[in-house]
Design an enzyme around this catalytic site. Structure first.
Site, PDB file in Angstrom:
ATOM      1  N   ASN A  57      30.974  62.914 -46.221  1.00 31.89           N
ATOM      2  CA  ASN A  57      30.725  63.776 -47.385  1.00 31.89           C
ATOM      3  C   ASN A  57      29.976  65.070 -47.079  1.00 31.89           C
ATOM      4  OD1 ASN A  57      28.445  62.160 -46.931  1.00 31.89           O
ATOM      5  ND2 ASN A  57      27.766  62.410 -49.034  1.00 31.89           N
ATOM      6  N   GLU A  69      20.416  55.743 -43.226  1.00 33.06           N
ATOM      7  CA  GLU A  69      20.368  56.198 -44.623  1.00 33.06           C
ATOM      8  C   GLU A  69      21.660  55.747 -45.283  1.00 33.06           C
ATOM      9  OE1 GLU A  69      18.022  57.304 -46.398  1.00 33.06           O
ATOM     10  OE2 GLU A  69      16.589  57.629 -44.789  1.00 33.06           O
ATOM     11  N   CYS A  87      25.241  61.483 -51.584  1.00 33.62           N
ATOM     12  CA  CYS A  87      24.412  60.273 -51.656  1.00 33.62           C
ATOM     13  C   CYS A  87      23.353  60.447 -52.736  1.00 33.62           C
ATOM     14  CB  CYS A  87      23.768  59.999 -50.316  1.00 33.62           C
ATOM     15  SG  CYS A  87      22.907  61.424 -49.673  1.00 33.62           S
TER      16      CYS A  87
HETATM   17  P1  NAD Z   1      31.106  54.752 -44.197  1.00 30.39           P
HETATM   18  O1  NAD Z   1      30.004  53.753 -44.102  1.00 30.39           O
HETATM   19  O2  NAD Z   1      32.467  54.285 -44.495  1.00 30.39           O
HETATM   20  O3  NAD Z   1      31.231  55.540 -42.798  1.00 30.39           O
HETATM   21  C1  NAD Z   1      30.097  56.152 -42.188  1.00 30.39           C
HETATM   22  C2  NAD Z   1      30.357  56.233 -40.689  1.00 30.39           C
HETATM   23  O4  NAD Z   1      30.374  54.914 -40.149  1.00 30.39           O
HETATM   24  C3  NAD Z   1      31.709  56.856 -40.321  1.00 30.39           C
HETATM   25  O5  NAD Z   1      31.560  57.610 -39.144  1.00 30.39           O
HETATM   26  C4  NAD Z   1      32.573  55.644 -40.079  1.00 30.39           C
HETATM   27  O6  NAD Z   1      33.686  55.885 -39.246  1.00 30.39           O
HETATM   28  C5  NAD Z   1      31.576  54.712 -39.419  1.00 30.39           C
HETATM   29  N1  NAD Z   1      31.944  53.315 -39.513  1.00 30.39           N
HETATM   30  C6  NAD Z   1      32.636  52.698 -40.495  1.00 30.39           C
HETATM   31  N2  NAD Z   1      32.774  51.394 -40.215  1.00 30.39           N
HETATM   32  C7  NAD Z   1      32.141  51.179 -39.028  1.00 30.39           C
HETATM   33  C8  NAD Z   1      31.918  50.040 -38.232  1.00 30.39           C
HETATM   34  N3  NAD Z   1      32.358  48.847 -38.582  1.00 30.39           N
HETATM   35  N4  NAD Z   1      31.231  50.202 -37.093  1.00 30.39           N
HETATM   36  C9  NAD Z   1      30.752  51.394 -36.735  1.00 30.39           C
HETATM   37  N5  NAD Z   1      30.919  52.519 -37.453  1.00 30.39           N
HETATM   38  C10 NAD Z   1      31.605  52.408 -38.585  1.00 30.39           C
HETATM   39  O7  NAD Z   1      30.599  55.871 -45.232  1.00 30.39           O
HETATM   40  P2  NAD Z   1      31.404  57.119 -45.803  1.00 30.39           P
HETATM   41  O8  NAD Z   1      32.437  56.612 -46.749  1.00 30.39           O
HETATM   42  O9  NAD Z   1      31.822  58.031 -44.718  1.00 30.39           O
HETATM   43  O10 NAD Z   1      30.255  57.878 -46.621  1.00 30.39           O
HETATM   44  C11 NAD Z   1      29.916  57.561 -47.941  1.00 30.39           C
HETATM   45  C12 NAD Z   1      28.693  56.682 -47.995  1.00 30.39           C
HETATM   46  O11 NAD Z   1      27.638  57.300 -47.294  1.00 30.39           O
HETATM   47  C13 NAD Z   1      28.171  56.444 -49.396  1.00 30.39           C
HETATM   48  O12 NAD Z   1      27.787  55.107 -49.517  1.00 30.39           O
HETATM   49  C14 NAD Z   1      26.935  57.347 -49.472  1.00 30.39           C
HETATM   50  O13 NAD Z   1      25.957  56.938 -50.392  1.00 30.39           O
HETATM   51  C15 NAD Z   1      26.445  57.274 -48.082  1.00 30.39           C
HETATM   52  N6  NAD Z   1      25.613  58.424 -47.772  1.00 30.39           N
HETATM   53  C16 NAD Z   1      24.267  58.249 -47.718  1.00 30.39           C
HETATM   54  C17 NAD Z   1      23.431  59.327 -47.456  1.00 30.39           C
HETATM   55  C18 NAD Z   1      21.934  59.161 -47.391  1.00 30.39           C
HETATM   56  O14 NAD Z   1      21.281  60.017 -46.845  1.00 30.39           O
HETATM   57  N7  NAD Z   1      21.398  58.080 -47.918  1.00 30.39           N
HETATM   58  C19 NAD Z   1      23.991  60.598 -47.250  1.00 30.39           C
HETATM   59  C20 NAD Z   1      25.385  60.737 -47.323  1.00 30.39           C
HETATM   60  C21 NAD Z   1      26.187  59.641 -47.576  1.00 30.39           C
END
Ligand code: NAD
Length: 489
Positions: free
Chosen positions: A153, A250, A284
């Site tokens: 995002n 996070e 987020c």
């Molecule tokens: P996601 O968890 O699907 O993916 C995040 C990252 O993890 C990506 O690079 C993805 O390829 C990787 N990933 C996914 N599965 C994995 C696995 N099994 N092993 C290792 N890596 C893996 O999240 P998203 O859909 O890209 O982002 C949206 C989410 O992120 C929402 O839940 C949002 O709240 C959160 N977010 C949190 C913050 C914060 O600062 N708290 C900021 C931005 C987004």
């Protein structure tokens, strides 16, 4: 339609193709357009990147902090020079508006400026010793090779707020961005390459989540910083902790805005609108819950409904558009499913709610900006579960106390916004609202690089990000008891 950008991996200072299956990102507003494509990295590339990062680490850590900072400052300038072009690419690949895309690239540059200048700030502390002829110093050292796993995002700003401090404090990095939106990762690596970053200090691998697992489980990893969904974050944090690797994660949020009876309703309506629907609600820190004082609820909802119904939704590269699509079809489907579950559980639609069923908005991955009012006293999934889209759930509160209770309800505690003109209520809110970030009379999203960022409760795990907090994660301390060779007389 422009030619897709070729995706490559950056390992040991060299750009290379992966040996895994094809990977492609598409434009969520026009899914027939491929924005970038290439081949995924595989386990062999993960290993090569880890080896390159380990080989470069000692020399990078020994490089004066001022000189490391100078590389970051030059990279910031490259980002500024490309803000328009890369912002447009971001908009085409992720779906946020063109202004937001450009703004995000500039935000990344701002973060690089901040940490680039940190090379000339304090590098430790000095304490008095209880013994004559001795001083106690606390110095800082980098963790070593840090794994960076980032979400879709904010494909350049979130990586920037992890990679800039990691590099500034002498770590080397292996980075896995979200596979859905990889193009801006390429651009950030290019900015650092153009700035003269030595080979191996930053390594970029583009691939699916499973590749992230290979990174986290690599024996050479010394630290892991993750931002993304709660399920993945917990899994990676457990894997890292199990091997004694420091981890910072996070994760999700379900951020409330609270509008009390004495609030400036016009200001609050504008801010709630921005918080809930900017970036298509895919922040987020987006506002996904709204708690309204009973006495102003009808009037406030009428003002908000009018604003939401006049939002211009469409192709985000059109400067007139105010809200673009969500990132992909599975995001759209899960948002629409969440809406129909909420309605089945008793929520009523205040605005939006109906999927687009014809024209460009039906072919693209568009979700309608929606306000739902939830019935009192009933449990609805949408009140607690993150939908990550342009959907705002509303509840009414009979008292300030109840408003704060509703805001605290749930396992997340990332950010909140409180709208009131009464200082006493503000002070109560500061005490009662259990969140990592509290905005008073401004929307739930928005963060500056020089102050801590991160969630309370189950939204965050490990040290906070940004500002001085980043130093706590990306370094460890050595306490030095320092005496001269000859005992003091
Ligand atoms: P996601 O968890 O699907 O993916 C995040 C990252 O993890 C990506 O690079 C993805 O390829 C990787 N990933 C996914 N599965 C994995 C696995 N099994 N092993 C290792 N890596 C893996 O999240 P998203 O859909 O890209 O982002 C949206 C989410 O992120 C929402 O839940 C949002 O709240 C959160 N977010 C949190 C913050 C914060 O600062 N708290 C900021 C931005 C987004």
């Amino acid at each position: 339609m422009s030619t897709p950008v070729q995706l490559q991996h950056y390992i040991g200072g060299t750009w290379c193709d992966g040996d895994g299956p094809r990977i492609a990102s598409t434009n969520p507003a026009r899914p027939d357009q491929v924005v970038a494509e290439g081949r995924q990295a595989g386990p062999a590339e993960v290993d090569r990147a880890m080896v390159a990062a380990a080989a470069a680490q000692r020399e990078w850590a020994r490089t004066p902090a001022h000189d490391r900072g100078a590389v970051l400052l030059r990279a910031a300038v490259v980002m500024e020079e490309h803000a328009e072009e890369w912002g447009l690419e971001l908009s085409r690949e992720e779906g946020k508006t063109r202004a937001e895309g450009r703004g995000e690239v500039l935000r990344a540059a701002q973060i690089f400026h901040y940490y680039g200048n940190d090379g000339d700030r304090g590098a430790g502390e000095i304490f008095a010793s209880p013994r004559r002829g001795e001083q106690i110093l606390v110095t800082r050292k980098p963790l070593g090779v840090v794994g960076v796993v980032t979400p879709f995002n904010f494909p350049i700003a979130i990586p920037a707020w992890k990679i800039a401090p990691a590099l500034a404090y002498g770590n080397t990095v292996v980075w896995k961005p979200a596979s859905t939106v990889p193009l801006l990762a390429l651009r950030l690596a290019q900015a650092l390459e153009a700035a003269g970053l030595p080979a191996g200090v930053l390594n970029l691998l583009i691939g699916p989540g499973s590749m992230g697992n290979a990174l986290v489980n690599h024996p050479g990893l010394d630290g892991l910083t993750f931002t993304g969904s709660t399920g993945v974050g917990r899994q990676l944090a457990a894997a890292a902790a199990n091997r004694g690797v420091p981890v910072q994660a996070e994760m999700g949020g379900k951020n409330p805005a609270i509008v009390l009876a004495d609030a400036d309703l016009e200001l609050a309506a504008e801010q709630v609108m921005l918080g809930a629907f900017r970036s298509t609600g895919q922040k987020c820190t987006a506002t996904s819950r709204l708690v309204l004082a009973e006495s102003i609820a009808d009037e406030f909802l009428a003002r908000l409904k009018e604003r939401v119904e006049s939002l211009v939704v469409g192709d985000p590269t059109d400067p007139a558009v105010q809200m673009g699509p969500v990132v992909n079809d599975s995001a759209r489907k899960s948002i629409l499913e969440g809406l129909s579950t909420a309605r089945a559980q008793g929520a009523s639609v205040v605005a939006g709610g109906e999927p687009y069923d014809n024209g460009d908005l039906a072919t693209g991955y568009f979700a309608p900006p929606t306000i739902l009012e939830l019935p009192a006293g009933r449990e609805l999934d949408i009140w607690r579960e993150e939908l990550f889209g342009p959907v705002l759930s509303v509840r009414r509160a009979a008292s300030v106390e109840q408003a704060f209770e509703l805001a605290n309800d749930g396992e997340y505690g990332l950010s909140a916004a409180l709208f009131t003109q009464d200082l006493s209520r503000v002070l109560e809110g500061m005490e009662d609202l259990d969140v990592g970030i509290l905005h008073v009379n401004s929307e739930t999203a928005g963060a500056d690089p020089h102050v801590p960022f991160g969630g309370a409760k189950k939204s965050g795990y490990g040290p906070k990000e940004q500002g001085a907090a980043a130093k706590d994660f990306f370094t460890h301390t050595t306490t030095v008891y320092l005496r001269g060779g000859t005992p003091a007389a």
